[in-house]
Write a protein that holds these residues in place. Structure first.
Motif, short mmCIF file in Angstrom:
data_model
loop_
_atom_site.label_atom_id
_atom_site.label_comp_id
_atom_site.label_asym_id
_atom_site.label_seq_id
_atom_site.Cartn_x
_atom_site.Cartn_y
_atom_site.Cartn_z
N GLN A 81 76.15 4.01 60.62
CA GLN A 81 74.95 4.83 60.65
C GLN A 81 74.06 4.41 61.82
O GLN A 81 73.91 3.23 62.10
N ALA A 82 73.50 5.40 62.51
CA ALA A 82 72.70 5.11 63.70
C ALA A 82 71.36 4.51 63.32
O ALA A 82 70.84 4.73 62.23
N GLY A 83 70.79 3.76 64.25
CA GLY A 83 69.47 3.20 64.05
C GLY A 83 69.49 1.91 63.27
O GLY A 83 70.50 1.51 62.69
N GLN A 84 68.34 1.25 63.23
CA GLN A 84 68.21 -0.02 62.52
C GLN A 84 68.18 0.24 61.03
O GLN A 84 67.40 1.05 60.54
N GLN A 85 69.03 -0.45 60.29
CA GLN A 85 69.11 -0.29 58.84
C GLN A 85 68.72 -1.58 58.15
O GLN A 85 69.24 -2.65 58.46
N GLY A 86 67.80 -1.48 57.19
CA GLY A 86 67.43 -2.65 56.41
C GLY A 86 66.70 -3.70 57.24
O GLY A 86 66.21 -3.44 58.34
N THR A 87 66.61 -4.89 56.68
CA THR A 87 65.93 -5.97 57.38
C THR A 87 66.75 -6.43 58.59
O THR A 87 67.97 -6.42 58.57
N SER A 88 66.04 -6.79 59.64
CA SER A 88 66.72 -7.17 60.87
C SER A 88 65.82 -8.09 61.70
O SER A 88 64.60 -7.91 61.74
N TYR A 89 66.44 -9.06 62.35
CA TYR A 89 65.72 -9.94 63.27
C TYR A 89 65.77 -9.42 64.71
O TYR A 89 65.27 -10.09 65.62
N THR A 90 66.36 -8.25 64.91
CA THR A 90 66.54 -7.72 66.26
C THR A 90 65.25 -7.63 67.07
O THR A 90 65.21 -8.05 68.24
N PRO A 91 64.14 -7.09 66.51
CA PRO A 91 62.90 -7.00 67.32
C PRO A 91 62.42 -8.35 67.81
O PRO A 91 62.00 -8.50 68.96
N ASP A 205 56.06 -19.57 46.44
CA ASP A 205 55.99 -18.43 45.52
C ASP A 205 57.27 -17.60 45.49
O ASP A 205 57.43 -16.74 44.63
N LYS A 206 58.17 -17.84 46.46
CA LYS A 206 59.46 -17.14 46.54
C LYS A 206 59.31 -15.63 46.62
O LYS A 206 60.08 -14.86 46.04
N ARG A 207 58.32 -15.18 47.37
CA ARG A 207 58.10 -13.73 47.52
C ARG A 207 58.96 -13.20 48.67
O ARG A 207 59.15 -13.86 49.68
N GLU A 208 59.49 -12.00 48.48
CA GLU A 208 60.28 -11.34 49.52
C GLU A 208 59.39 -10.31 50.20
O GLU A 208 59.12 -9.25 49.65
N LEU A 209 58.95 -10.64 51.41
CA LEU A 209 58.01 -9.80 52.14
C LEU A 209 58.51 -9.51 53.54
O LEU A 209 59.36 -10.22 54.07
N LYS A 210 57.93 -8.46 54.14
CA LYS A 210 58.21 -8.18 55.54
C LYS A 210 57.19 -8.92 56.40
O LYS A 210 56.02 -9.01 56.06
N CYS A 211 57.67 -9.44 57.51
CA CYS A 211 56.81 -10.18 58.42
C CYS A 211 56.04 -9.22 59.32
O CYS A 211 56.61 -8.28 59.86
N ASN A 219 61.01 -4.34 60.06
CA ASN A 219 61.80 -4.76 58.91
C ASN A 219 62.26 -6.21 59.05
O ASN A 219 63.30 -6.59 58.53
N VAL A 220 61.46 -7.00 59.77
CA VAL A 220 61.77 -8.42 59.92
C VAL A 220 61.32 -9.14 58.65
O VAL A 220 60.15 -9.04 58.26
N PRO A 221 62.20 -9.87 57.98
CA PRO A 221 61.80 -10.56 56.75
C PRO A 221 60.86 -11.72 57.05
O PRO A 221 61.03 -12.43 58.04
N LEU A 222 59.87 -11.90 56.19
CA LEU A 222 58.95 -13.02 56.34
C LEU A 222 59.68 -14.31 56.03
O LEU A 222 60.38 -14.41 55.02
N ILE A 225 61.18 -16.99 61.05
CA ILE A 225 60.67 -16.50 62.34
C ILE A 225 59.15 -16.59 62.37
O ILE A 225 58.55 -17.06 63.35
N SER A 226 58.50 -16.12 61.31
CA SER A 226 57.05 -16.16 61.28
C SER A 226 56.54 -17.61 61.27
O SER A 226 55.55 -17.94 61.93
N LEU A 227 57.25 -18.47 60.55
CA LEU A 227 56.87 -19.88 60.54
C LEU A 227 57.03 -20.49 61.93
O LEU A 227 56.18 -21.28 62.38
N THR A 228 58.09 -20.10 62.64
CA THR A 228 58.31 -20.57 64.01
C THR A 228 57.17 -20.14 64.92
O THR A 228 56.68 -20.93 65.75
N GLU A 229 56.72 -18.88 64.78
CA GLU A 229 55.60 -18.39 65.58
C GLU A 229 54.37 -19.26 65.37
O GLU A 229 53.69 -19.65 66.33
#
Length: 243
Positions: A81-91, A205-211, A219-222, A225-229
């Motif tokens: 399927q074309a385009g970004q699907q689901g969570t991705s670290y691509t950006p 808290d084990k929450r599943e969030l978008k960063c 759709n970058v998962p929190l 990567i966010s901790l690295t920033e």
């Protein structure tokens, strides 16, 4: 025997359908000779859709059998399927890769060693600036995501709106070589709050969030990567004082 396909796509003075162009490109790359039929008015498009009982264009026909639109065509050729699907670290990876190459390029042009403290400083500063740009493109969307996990943003929403401007200031200030006392405290402040917020939200808290690190609509998962920033900001703030 050459393969052929019929493509019916909308192409008016006001609108050229991008999926029609992509369908044509895909067919040609798959070795098909394309009979390209342009629907040059809204009326012509509506008539075509009514005639073939379809709701959208483009429409592709192969061996007089309707395949469907662009996504149907990709499926016909067993493509994903074309385009970004689901969570991705691509950006994030795209930003990190380009800022790394830019820092190497600036170091090279300035006559510095490619592997040096100067290159690392540039990489951190450029990365922070690029991430700030992503957030500033749509502050509303960014804040909607940011305040769901940032401990200060939850209580002071205006901090969420200020955050990208502070991040940009730190990145630009590092590149400009501004005095440490005028830049480092801001870097330590937002980096420290951000790191604690991510650790609490994700690892405690084990929450599943978008960063929100690359904007509110990503759709970058929190998590890492966010901790690295934020660790970049803390490290940059400490280094500016040490330096």
């Amino acid at each position: 025997m050459s393969k052929s396909a019929q493509l019916f796509r909308m192409a008016t003075e006001e609108h050229i359908c991008p999926f029609g162009l992509k369908s044509k490109d895909l067919l040609e790359r798959e070795g098909y000779k394309v009979e390209d039929h342009l629907l040059t008015s809204r009326e012509q498009t509506d008539t075509f859709k009514k005639q073939h009982s379809v709701e959208t264009t483009p429409q592709v026909f192969i061996q007089n059998t309707r395949v469907g639109g662009y996504e149907d065509l990709r499926s016909y050729f067993n493509k994903a399927q074309a385009g970004q699907q689901g969570t991705s670290y691509t950006p994030v990876m795209a930003i990190f890769s380009v800022t790394l190459l830019l820092s190497l390029a600036f170091s090279f042009s300035a006559g510095f060693s490619l592997i040096s403290i100067y290159t690392l400083e540039l990489f951190v500063a450029l990365t922070m600036s690029a991430l700030a740009i992503q957030k500033l493109q749509d502050l509303f969307s960014f804040t909607n995501s940011f305040i769901t996990y940032d401990l200060v943003g939850m209580k002071v929403v205006r901090y969420a709106y200020a955050y990208p401007f502070i991040e940009a200031y730190v990145g630009i200030g590092m590149i400009a070589g501004l005095p440490a006392f005028s830049v480092a405290p801001f870097s330590l402040l937002i980096g420290g709050i951000g790191a604690i917020s991510v650790i609490k939200a994700v690892y405690i808290d084990k929450r599943e969030l978008k960063c929100a690190c690359v904007g509110g609509d990503s759709n970058v998962p929190l998590g890492f990567i966010s901790l690295t920033e934020n660790l970049f900001m803390i490290g940059a703030g400490i280094w500016m004082f040490v330096k």
